[in-house]
Scaffold this motif. Structure first.
Motif: not given
Length: 177
Positions: A158-175
């Motif tokens: 669960i944590m691995t899934t959330c962390i990976a998705a969160w990293l993608l979110f950070v990139v999209v939110a930053w851009r």
């Protein structure tokens, strides 16, 4: 929480409480509606329009308490809506929180902000809520896909899934945020 409601409960307190995921879902819905308006409330306070924000918060708290008491002590409506899987009184208390959060913390706060900022509700929703919500899809879509395909169970997956998705979110939110 809504995506991994039951798996989190199983990992946290065991399979005996998996059915309580309904409570997580109900409370998460109220947060999903009211949390995006917290920044509008902060802006209103910052420009000296705190009386309206405070009045709405007091109204929400009052309705929350009253409705929770009524729905907990008169569980018939909750029994009809949600059955007996959980204590209808406990579900009533959760619904007593959801209803004022959605109606007062969500809808009325949005209408008050629109009035003060002289914006249409459509403009407020699209610019103030819609765009950030679209950016959040960068987290939600991968997490939903992993849940549907892999059914992660336990803290590690669960944590691995959330962390990976969160990293993608950070990139999209930053851009695009």
């Amino acid at each position: 929480l809504m995506v991994f409601d039951a798996p989190v409960l199983v990992a946290w307190v065991g399979p005996r409480y998996e059915h309580a995921s309904l409570l997580i879902d109900l409370l998460a819905i109220s947060t999903l509606i009211s949390l995006p308006l917290a920044s509008a409330a902060s802006l209103l306070i910052g420009i000296g329009r705190h009386r309206g924000v405070v009045a709405l918060a007091v109204a929400a708290a009052t309705v929350n308490l009253a409705l929770s008491i009524v729905l907990a002590t008169h569980p018939g409506p909750m029994r009809l809506l949600f059955g007996e899987a959980l204590s209808p009184g406990l579900v009533g208390v959760a619904m007593g929180t959801v209803v004022p959060q959605v109606l007062i913390g969500g809808i009325l706060t949005a209408l008050y902000a629109c009035h003060v900022f002289k914006m249409s509700l459509l403009e407020f929703i699209t610019r103030g809520v819609g765009r950030p919500a679209l950016v959040c899809l960068a987290f939600l879509v991968p997490v939903l896909a992993v849940r549907a395909l892999c059914h992660p169970a336990g803290w590690g997956p669960i944590m691995t899934t959330c962390i990976a998705a969160w990293l993608l979110f950070v990139v999209v939110a930053w851009r695009h945020g």
